[in-house]
Design a protein around this motif. Structure first.
Motif, mmCIF file in Angstrom:
data_model
loop_
_atom_site.group_PDB
_atom_site.id
_atom_site.type_symbol
_atom_site.label_atom_id
_atom_site.label_comp_id
_atom_site.label_asym_id
_atom_site.label_seq_id
_atom_site.Cartn_x
_atom_site.Cartn_y
_atom_site.Cartn_z
ATOM 1 N N ARG A 246 0.823 -1.209 0.000
ATOM 2 C CA ARG A 246 0.000 0.000 0.000
ATOM 3 C C ARG A 246 0.857 1.260 0.000
ATOM 4 O O ARG A 246 0.377 2.332 -0.356
ATOM 5 C CB ARG A 246 -0.887 0.001 1.241
ATOM 6 C CG ARG A 246 -1.709 -1.267 1.428
ATOM 7 C CD ARG A 246 -3.079 -1.147 0.876
ATOM 8 N NE ARG A 246 -3.926 -0.352 1.742
ATOM 9 C CZ ARG A 246 -5.148 0.057 1.404
ATOM 10 N NH1 ARG A 246 -5.636 -0.260 0.217
ATOM 11 N NH2 ARG A 246 -5.880 0.759 2.242
ATOM 12 N N LYS A 284 -8.430 7.316 1.902
ATOM 13 C CA LYS A 284 -9.083 6.229 1.173
ATOM 14 C C LYS A 284 -8.558 6.030 -0.243
ATOM 15 O O LYS A 284 -8.993 5.112 -0.940
ATOM 16 C CB LYS A 284 -10.597 6.468 1.128
ATOM 17 C CG LYS A 284 -11.308 6.218 2.455
ATOM 18 C CD LYS A 284 -12.808 6.373 2.296
ATOM 19 C CE LYS A 284 -13.549 5.931 3.542
ATOM 20 N NZ LYS A 284 -13.458 4.466 3.737
ATOM 21 N N ASP A 333 -10.669 2.854 -1.355
ATOM 22 C CA ASP A 333 -11.102 1.921 -0.316
ATOM 23 C C ASP A 333 -12.559 2.180 0.042
ATOM 24 O O ASP A 333 -12.901 3.246 0.586
ATOM 25 C CB ASP A 333 -10.250 2.075 0.944
ATOM 26 C CG ASP A 333 -8.813 1.651 0.730
ATOM 27 O OD1 ASP A 333 -8.546 0.942 -0.262
ATOM 28 O OD2 ASP A 333 -7.953 2.035 1.549
ATOM 29 N N ALA A 339 -12.008 -2.706 -1.956
ATOM 30 C CA ALA A 339 -11.473 -1.565 -2.698
ATOM 31 C C ALA A 339 -11.776 -1.753 -4.183
ATOM 32 O O ALA A 339 -11.870 -2.880 -4.675
ATOM 33 C CB ALA A 339 -9.968 -1.428 -2.480
#
Length: 403
Positions: A246, A284, A333, A339
């Motif tokens: 990520r 997000k 997300d 996601a």
């Protein structure tokens, strides 16, 4: 892993979880996983439903099943969706090796995502709709608290593919079969994120060409060959997770030297460089950027030429003496588990006798989704739908989009 519920509430909770299992695993992406997990329980004394759910949020999760399955190999079915060989599937038997320190850390910190993946030994076999087949054994090792990374394997296969002599739409059918042997190791430099590594590859193959589509009067041609190489590489890796990163960066350069003295029939060099960047541009929103360059010298066998490796483009469709490509992926997300994402990329495959500006860019784009299927490993799975220059393609993804 148990939910630690009281005995008198257990029956009711199991009933609720059975209903959730039924609603969840009947969706296409989880049907195979649900069937697998309900069929192979790692412990006859533990509730299989407890293994299916994460006690942190009550969602479908395979962390406990994977990491607690220390007594034997875990069967994992998979799908093959590579357009170059058609659709198909197979089974991998995986055995995860956690160190004592890794297991203690996981049990003491159940909310923590492991930064160091467990070692894995596997046996794999599969086939596709066009008659291609693959079988092999491998071991992915992570030792001394991520100081040493190792990958080794022996694979045998038979693949029915298409070879494009140039970027025209005329394809020649060929079959390549043989054995592929790999030894790859990386050593961390001190406490830094840099790794110095090397690998050895030896592939013996038999290739059979069928020119009946373009030249009906030409009989099939067979070619036996061996290709062996050693490579030196340096890699930088600051990713937060090996499976589905990520944040962080992975980049590297590699020089491979193919030589008859190593056991092959060819003498040529291969150079490559890549970068993969992952960042959170908002709580997000995630952004991934990838760049990749490859180049080979003269006398390279046809199957070893670099090709554009992007979603939406079949393997070996666009080959050249050099390739360059770039991709971008934007994700959102929906919650902690789900996601959605969109991606686009472009690249060129260029031969030495053609100028870079005279070669067309080949683009692809698409969209997909991910589900956090193993929270303690940070492993996400999902589906991508991609459109390349010629066709639409679906990919079943396990882990990150870029390997």
């Amino acid at each position: 892993m148990s939910f630690f519920i009281s005995h008198k509430k257990e029956t009711k909770c199991r009933s609720i979880r059975r209903e959730l299992v039924h609603k969840t695993v009947t969706t296409p992406v989880f049907s195979a996983l649900g069937t697998l997990l309900l069929t192979f329980s790692p412990s006859p004394e533990a509730s299989m439903l407890d293994e299916l759910f994460d006690p942190k949020d009550g969602q479908l999760d395979a962390s406990s099943y994977i990491l607690n399955n220390a007594h034997g190999f875990m069967p994992v079915p998979f799908l093959i969706t590579e357009p170059a060989v058609g659709t198909g599937g197979g089974v991998a038997l995986l055995f995860f090796h956690e160190t004592h320190e890794q297991k203690t850390l996981r049990l003491d910190n159940p909310d923590k995502v492991s930064g160091i993946p467990p070692s894995v030994t596997g046996v794999v076999g599969g086939s596709t709709s066009n008659g291609s087949k693959l079988a092999g054994v491998f071991h992915s090792g992570n030792w001394k608290q991520d100081k040493i990374r190792y990958l080794g394997g022996l694979f045998g296969g038979s693949f029915n593919l298409k070879y494009y002599a140039d970027t025209a739409n005329i394809a020649n059918n060929f079959t390549i079969e043989g054995l592929y042997f790999l030894q790859d190791i990386d050593f961390r430099l001190g406490e830094s994120n840099f790794f110095l590594g090397a690998n050895y590859v030896n592939m013996g193959s038999n290739s059979s060409f069928n020119f009946s589509d373009s030249m009906p009067d030409i009989d099939p041609i067979e070619l036996d060959s061996k290709d062996a190489s050693v490579a030196l590489k340096i890699t930088y890796d600051s990713r937060d997770n090996h499976f589905s990163p990520r944040s962080g960066v992975k980049a590297g350069i590699k020089a491979s030297f193919h030589d008859e003295r190593l056991g092959g029939d060819f003498d040529y060099h291969e150079y490559s460089a890549f970068v993969q960047s992952y960042s959170r541009i908002a709580p997000k929103w995630g952004l991934g950027i990838r760049g990749d360059i490859k180049s080979v010298s003269d006398q390279v066998p046809f199957y070893a030429k670099p090709f554009l490796d992007m979603r939406g483009i079949p393997a070996m469709r666009y080959q050249g003496d050099s390739t360059v490509l770039a991709e971008v992926e934007l994700s959102y997300d929906i919650d902690d588990r789900w996601a959605v994402l969109g991606f686009a990329g472009t690249g060129k495959a260029v031969d030495d006798d053609i100028s870079f500006s005279d070669t067309d860019w080949q683009t692809s784009k698409g969209a997909g989704f991910r589900y956090l299927i193993a929270r303690q490993l940070g492993l996400r799975t999902g589906i991508d739908i991609a459109k390349g220059p010629e066709e639409w393609t679906m990919y079943l993804q396990f882990g990150g989009s870029w390997k």
